[in-house]
Write a protein that holds these residues in place. Sequence first.
Motif, PDB file in Angstrom:
ATOM      1  N   UNK A   5       0.848  -1.197   0.000  1.00 16.04           N
ATOM      2  CA  UNK A   5       0.000   0.000   0.000  1.00 16.04           C
ATOM      3  C   UNK A   5       0.882   1.243   0.000  1.00 16.04           C
ATOM      4  N   UNK A   6       0.371   2.366  -0.522  1.00 14.02           N
ATOM      5  CA  UNK A   6       1.176   3.577  -0.669  1.00 14.02           C
ATOM      6  C   UNK A   6       1.326   4.332   0.644  1.00 14.02           C
ATOM      7  N   UNK A   7       2.222   5.315   0.661  1.00 18.67           N
ATOM      8  CA  UNK A   7       2.335   6.184   1.847  1.00 18.67           C
ATOM      9  C   UNK A   7       0.994   6.850   2.146  1.00 18.67           C
ATOM     10  N   UNK A   8       0.738   7.045   3.423  1.00 14.18           N
ATOM     11  CA  UNK A   8      -0.545   7.632   3.836  1.00 14.18           C
ATOM     12  C   UNK A   8      -0.335   8.383   5.142  1.00 14.18           C
ATOM     13  N   UNK A   9      -0.995   9.526   5.280  1.00 14.27           N
ATOM     14  CA  UNK A   9      -0.895  10.292   6.514  1.00 14.27           C
ATOM     15  C   UNK A   9       0.524  10.748   6.764  1.00 14.27           C
ATOM     16  N   UNK A  10       1.026  10.547   7.988  1.00 12.75           N
ATOM     17  CA  UNK A  10       2.374  11.028   8.309  1.00 12.75           C
ATOM     18  C   UNK A  10       3.485  10.121   7.792  1.00 12.75           C
ATOM     19  N   UNK A  11       3.139   8.963   7.261  1.00 14.79           N
ATOM     20  CA  UNK A  11       4.146   7.983   6.846  1.00 14.79           C
ATOM     21  C   UNK A  11       4.643   8.290   5.433  1.00 14.79           C
ATOM     22  N   UNK A  12       5.945   8.398   5.272  1.00 19.62           N
ATOM     23  CA  UNK A  12       6.551   8.767   3.995  1.00 19.62           C
ATOM     24  C   UNK A  12       6.969   7.549   3.181  1.00 19.62           C
ATOM     25  N   UNK A  13       6.643   6.360   3.657  1.00 26.91           N
ATOM     26  CA  UNK A  13       7.078   5.145   2.987  1.00 26.91           C
ATOM     27  C   UNK A  13       5.889   4.203   2.796  1.00 26.91           C
ATOM     28  N   UNK A  14       6.077   3.221   1.905  1.00 27.62           N
ATOM     29  CA  UNK A  14       5.019   2.248   1.651  1.00 27.62           C
ATOM     30  C   UNK A  14       4.782   1.375   2.876  1.00 27.62           C
ATOM     31  N   UNK A  15       3.552   0.903   2.999  1.00 20.78           N
ATOM     32  CA  UNK A  15       3.206  -0.036   4.052  1.00 20.78           C
ATOM     33  C   UNK A  15       2.669  -1.340   3.458  1.00 20.78           C
TER      34      UNK A  15
END
Length: 346
Positions: A327-337
Motif C-alpha cells: 500500500x502507498x504512503x498515507x498520513x504522516x508515513x513517507x514510505x510504503x506499508x
Amino acid sequence: MDNLHEHSLGISEYWTREYLKRIFEFHFKRTPYWKRIAELLNPDLDELFQGSLVEVFEGLFNLGLTVEEDYLRSHWLDFVPVSYDGKIRFYQSSGTTRERAIGHWDARYVEVLHLYLRAALDSVYGLDGIYGNGHQMRVIAHGPYGWYQDEVSQLIWSYGGVLYFIGMETDGLKRVLREQGLEAVLKILDPLVRYTKRVMETDRINTVRTAPPLMSLFEPYSESIETAIVSGVGVNREFFKYLSNTFEGTLLIPLYGYYLFGDLVGIHRHGQFWYYPNYPTTIIFPLKQVDGEYRVVKRGERGRVGVIIARPEVLVVKFEDETALRVPPEGPFRWDGFGDPTRNLG
C-alpha cells in the motif's frame, strides 16, 4: 540511532539505504551467523546498496540472506554481535501460535520504538489532544511479559497515564480459540478475567490495550471506554464492524506486532487495515517470484510478506507465513506499508 530521536517519522529513502548498509557491514564483521554468511557469499555491499530501496530490498532477498524461522528459534545466540557493548535483554515471543521464540533488544530500541509509536498515534489518532490538560489516561493492558510490557508502559506514561498491566499465559491460545472457542480461552485466562473485572468495577478505566477476543470482557463497560488499541490476526473488517457497533464512540486503533520489532501502527483505509513499519529499523515489502527471482509487488498487489529487522544488536532477513497488499504512503508515513495481512498462503 540517535538521529531517530528527532526524526522518527521523517526518515528519507537515502538515509534508510545508508543506515541499512552500515548495519549489514557491522553484522557481517561481528555477528556469528552473518560472518559465516559473508564468508560463504562474499557479497559486494557497495554494489548491493545502489539503486532504490525497493531494488536493495529485492537484492538482499535474491542473495539468499533469508533466515528460516526454525533456525532463528533454535539458534538465537548466533544473532548477537560478539562483544556487543549495549544493554541487551532477551525476550520470549507470546507463543500463541507456536513454541515460543527468544529474541533480544537493546534498551535504546525501546526508546526508538516509543518515539515512533507516540509520533504516529498523535499524528493519526490525536491521542495527545484527548489525554492531558486534566483528563488522565487510565489503562488496562493485557499481554505477555517482556518487551510488550516495557513498550506499553513507556507509551502510557508518556501521556501522563496510569496503567494496570495484567500479564497472561499465552502458550497455544490461538489453537485453543480456533478449536474450542472463546469460552475455553477465558477458562485458561481465569485470573486475568477476574482481575480485569475487579479493576473495571473499581477504577475509571477509559483505555484498553488487548487482543481481539478479549474485547468481550469490556462490553459491559463500553460506554466508559474512550480508546481501544488491539492487535492480532483477528483484526479484520468484520471484527472492527463488531467493535464499532458494540463500542459506540470508542476510538479504535489497530496495531501489528512481532516479538523482534514490537508494534507497528495501522490505519483504516478503503475497508482495509494498512500498517507502516518503523523505518529504518524495520522494512517490510510483499514479494512474489518472477522468473525465479523475488520482486516487490506493485502497489495494490498481494505478495508474501518479507521483513528486514536491522538494528545494531540484531539483523534478521526473513519471510513471514502470511501475505499482504503493498500500500502507498498515507498520513504522516513517507514510505510504503502493507495491508490486509492474512495467514492464508494458498
